[in-house]
Design an enzyme around this catalytic site. Sequence first.
Site, mmCIF file in Angstrom:
data_model
loop_
_atom_site.group_PDB
_atom_site.id
_atom_site.type_symbol
_atom_site.label_atom_id
_atom_site.label_comp_id
_atom_site.label_asym_id
_atom_site.label_seq_id
_atom_site.Cartn_x
_atom_site.Cartn_y
_atom_site.Cartn_z
ATOM 1 N N ALA A 1 47.493 55.230 56.605
ATOM 2 C CA ALA A 1 48.647 55.247 55.461
ATOM 3 C C ALA A 1 48.928 56.758 55.184
ATOM 4 C CB ALA A 1 48.190 54.706 54.197
ATOM 5 N N GLY B 1 44.894 52.214 57.800
ATOM 6 C CA GLY B 1 46.005 51.349 57.801
ATOM 7 C C GLY B 1 46.750 51.216 59.194
ATOM 8 N N GLU C 1 44.534 48.560 60.451
ATOM 9 C CA GLU C 1 44.994 47.362 59.757
ATOM 10 C C GLU C 1 46.249 46.635 60.356
ATOM 11 O OE1 GLU C 1 44.314 49.515 56.111
ATOM 12 O OE2 GLU C 1 43.181 47.604 55.542
ATOM 13 N N GLU D 1 38.654 55.296 55.467
ATOM 14 C CA GLU D 1 39.139 55.272 54.162
ATOM 15 C C GLU D 1 37.960 55.752 53.380
ATOM 16 O OE1 GLU D 1 40.029 52.940 56.115
ATOM 17 O OE2 GLU D 1 42.241 52.331 55.566
HETATM 18 C C1 3H9 Z 1 44.651 54.359 54.495
HETATM 19 O O1 3H9 Z 1 44.911 54.244 55.783
HETATM 20 C C2 3H9 Z 1 44.671 53.266 53.393
HETATM 21 C C3 3H9 Z 1 44.810 51.891 53.915
HETATM 22 O O2 3H9 Z 1 43.878 51.302 54.191
HETATM 23 C C4 3H9 Z 1 45.464 51.064 52.873
HETATM 24 C C5 3H9 Z 1 46.918 51.097 52.721
HETATM 25 C C6 3H9 Z 1 47.331 50.254 51.639
HETATM 26 N N1 3H9 Z 1 48.293 61.067 56.096
HETATM 27 O O3 3H9 Z 1 43.404 66.286 60.980
HETATM 28 P P1 3H9 Z 1 44.718 67.019 61.958
HETATM 29 C C7 3H9 Z 1 48.207 65.418 58.753
HETATM 30 S S1 3H9 Z 1 44.189 55.798 54.169
HETATM 31 C C8 3H9 Z 1 49.158 62.257 55.803
HETATM 32 O O4 3H9 Z 1 44.772 68.867 61.634
HETATM 33 P P2 3H9 Z 1 43.545 66.266 64.190
HETATM 34 C C9 3H9 Z 1 47.069 66.581 58.386
HETATM 35 O O5 3H9 Z 1 47.317 66.703 56.837
HETATM 36 C C10 3H9 Z 1 44.217 56.860 55.495
HETATM 37 N N2 3H9 Z 1 48.797 63.208 56.753
HETATM 38 O O6 3H9 Z 1 44.927 66.551 63.187
HETATM 39 C C11 3H9 Z 1 47.765 67.602 59.250
HETATM 40 O O7 3H9 Z 1 48.975 68.208 58.607
HETATM 41 P P3 3H9 Z 1 49.166 69.646 59.037
HETATM 42 C C12 3H9 Z 1 43.380 56.507 56.700
HETATM 43 C C13 3H9 Z 1 47.929 62.970 57.681
HETATM 44 O O8 3H9 Z 1 44.298 66.097 65.438
HETATM 45 C C14 3H9 Z 1 48.318 66.976 60.441
HETATM 46 O O9 3H9 Z 1 48.455 65.580 60.095
HETATM 47 N N3 3H9 Z 1 43.354 57.391 57.842
HETATM 48 C C15 3H9 Z 1 47.229 62.117 57.792
HETATM 49 O O10 3H9 Z 1 42.494 67.135 64.316
HETATM 50 C C16 3H9 Z 1 47.128 66.916 61.699
HETATM 51 O O11 3H9 Z 1 46.090 66.563 61.261
HETATM 52 C C17 3H9 Z 1 42.582 58.408 57.670
HETATM 53 O O12 3H9 Z 1 41.923 58.975 56.851
HETATM 54 C C18 3H9 Z 1 47.501 60.780 56.750
HETATM 55 N N4 3H9 Z 1 46.856 59.788 57.022
HETATM 56 O O13 3H9 Z 1 43.131 65.006 63.672
HETATM 57 C C19 3H9 Z 1 42.809 59.392 58.936
HETATM 58 N N5 3H9 Z 1 46.495 62.245 58.703
HETATM 59 O O14 3H9 Z 1 49.401 69.765 60.236
HETATM 60 C C20 3H9 Z 1 43.128 60.929 58.444
HETATM 61 C C21 3H9 Z 1 46.516 63.393 58.912
HETATM 62 O O15 3H9 Z 1 50.447 69.735 57.904
HETATM 63 N N6 3H9 Z 1 43.257 61.755 59.422
HETATM 64 N N7 3H9 Z 1 47.600 64.083 58.580
HETATM 65 O O16 3H9 Z 1 47.919 70.485 58.430
HETATM 66 C C22 3H9 Z 1 42.454 62.419 60.629
HETATM 67 O O17 3H9 Z 1 41.244 61.846 60.446
HETATM 68 C C23 3H9 Z 1 42.970 63.372 61.403
HETATM 69 O O18 3H9 Z 1 44.138 63.914 60.928
HETATM 70 C C24 3H9 Z 1 43.187 62.768 62.823
HETATM 71 C C25 3H9 Z 1 43.878 63.671 63.714
HETATM 72 C C26 3H9 Z 1 42.014 62.179 63.397
HETATM 73 C C27 3H9 Z 1 44.069 61.401 62.730
#
Ligand code: 3H9
Length: 693
Positions: free
Chosen positions: A66, A105, A108, A128
């Site tokens: 999400a 998400g 999911e 999450e």
């Molecule tokens: C969820 O899904 C809830 C659902 O179950 C329920 C729904 C009803 N959203 O980390 P990076 C941005 S909760 C917004 O440096 P990497 C991040 O801020 C979510 N922004 O890259 C950054 O921005 P900026 C569950 C996001 O390659 C840029 O993307 N998912 C999100 O080292 C690059 O990020 C997670 O918790 C997001 N979800 O790693 C996953 N994700 O460039 C969270 C990233 O402006 N994300 N951004 O600074 C991660 O673990 C890592 O970002 C990922 C990539 C592994 C994907």
Amino acid sequence: MTAINPVADLSRDGDIAVLTLNSPPVNALSANVRDGLAEGFKQAIADKDAKAIVLICEGRTFIAGADISEFGGAMKGASLHDVQAAMENSPKPVVAAIHGTALGGGLEVALCAHYRVAVPSAKCGLPEVNIGLLPGAGGTQRLPRIAGVEKALEMVTSGQHVPAKECLAMGLIDEIVPEGSLRDGAIAFARKIVAEKRPLVKVRENNAKVEAARGKPEIFQNFRKANARKFRGFMAPEYNIRCIEAAVNQPFEEGLATERKLFGEVMTGPQSAAQRYAFFAERQCNKIPDVPAETPTIPVKKVGVIGAGTMGGGISMNFANAGIPVTIVEVKKDALERGLSVVRKNYENSAKRGRFTMEDVEKRMGLLKGSLNLEDLADCDLIIEAVFERMDIKKDVFAKLDKIAKQGAILASNTSYLNIDEIASATKRPESVIGLHFFSPANVMRLLEIVRGEKTTKTVIATAMQLAKKIGKVGVLVGVCPGFVGNRMLAQRSREAQKMILEGAMPWDVDRVLYDFGFPMGPFAMGDLAGLDIGWVKENSRGETLRDVLCEMDRRGQKTGAGYYDYDENRKATPSPITEKIIKDFMAKAGTNPRTISDEEILERSIFPMINEGAKILEEGKAIRASDIDTVWINGYGWPVYRGGPMYYADQIGLDKVLTKMKAYQAQMGDAFKPAALLEKLVAEKKKFADLR
Ligand code: 3H9
């Protein structure tokens, strides 16, 4: 190709519809993406010539979850649940094609497809919990129906990203297709499904694995017990566990309702807000106002480390882990051999715990070369000095390096306290000198304070920031000042802790309050762990401080079986009557009447002066922003992430409260509590640290 909206396209490859998302950076499920999915599936389902639908993403990853930045605000756009229902109920097969990471998400959504294919480098997970949440789009109900209850519990409470191969083994992925051929592989797979008339598999209907766990509450009890220490203080792991319990004990739709209800509770709670803040704070650290993202960097292909002690060895491991060769220089042969054998042992222990194979151990050891000759560092792109913490020794090393290192090499010091500019002045190239302050154990702790000297170039800074990420650290840029950000603030807490035990609190009282606040241990337990004799010199000891007396009695911490605490053979600590007596003798000698110090006072005196010091650090420009300070404390000093860091915490409880208390303590105890000008100013302006952007 039809553009559904700015982030979604629908095309057809023969009889297979392909819905492609392209919403950088990580295809998060923002309103636009949900709209694209809703409309895209509607059109693909209506397309009479399409026999199956492939969902695929452009860019670095499949949907990574999400959109976290949307949380807390009003939700716009299509509902994710409607999108999922459309996928699951599609009359033609839906295949999710995964590369990068399918997280939260994102996974999911993929779990509502009838089949999933992935490239070998892909990973899946429900992370999450790391932002204080639980999967709120059916993840806790569908995952155990595929992976089984035990694996699902592990995944939702750890947030681990599971590699494709493992996902295939547990049935989370149906087929792995060659790297680089995801689209073709997924289309071919979809065609196969159609040709073989395979069923439209709905994960929600697979009840065997959850039924197998029904009537066995011990699965959950044991899991909670085994992880109690890890989960201490956190709300989200328990909420995730309850959802998996619901998957086992309730019919699917009821389980979904339970998940939705519990999701609402964690989402609106203070812990998730703090953890989401910490997520973005960490990423914000990479943004340095005067060092733009496009700043050129120096390729670091070979690293030199001076010193094979605990620090030097740990630092070297980080680079070997990332595949970068390291030359480690020591003065004496036995010290070098000892250092390398400690590294080998650490690696072998990791292999024993299943983190990697023995082959990997050899691969990593093969990247480490020991040397007794500083000149062997001549071809290194980066040299990190990790020798004894004394200015004269450091300057001597840097003067020598200046003569040996190739032009353009980065010369770094691992000092935790000393002035980088003075160290740099021992060279003719201060522009290439930088501080890289690793935290012990350096192969484990995530924080790397990157210390910018007066003359350090932007290229050197950009290279250090990039390298931090490459070796799995959180790099935070800080300025030159005694102790930089972390240790400078810690000194405030240490001073008050020492004062409080000479006023009437016992070390275990102080430790208990900080432990209950959420730190892994208090300052006295930490002192015992590190060794009370760090920096203590026997010959100069005059029994003037509590530490002197303890060290003179050979109570030098855990390693000698006693320090502030007494330790048994399993290193279990108990409050020490001996320490208590020494403290009371000290107080009697000083004529101090012990008083009862409340837990509230212990907490405030430990933390408020730290916050105040943080304000001074900001005032002086030694940290770029308050959230950088929080990132330092969460990743280097065990600040509980669910409290968001000291500056965030101060904003939550109110800066006016911090200021009032600082003033009250100042009146009582003197200028150690003198409020920072910035704190006064923010309170006068009714602002927060977070407003300083
Ligand atoms: C969820 O899904 C809830 C659902 O179950 C329920 C729904 C009803 N959203 O980390 P990076 C941005 S909760 C917004 O440096 P990497 C991040 O801020 C979510 N922004 O890259 C950054 O921005 P900026 C569950 C996001 O390659 C840029 O993307 N998912 C999100 O080292 C690059 O990020 C997670 O918790 C997001 N979800 O790693 C996953 N994700 O460039 C969270 C990233 O402006 N994300 N951004 O600074 C991660 O673990 C890592 O970002 C990922 C990539 C592994 C994907």
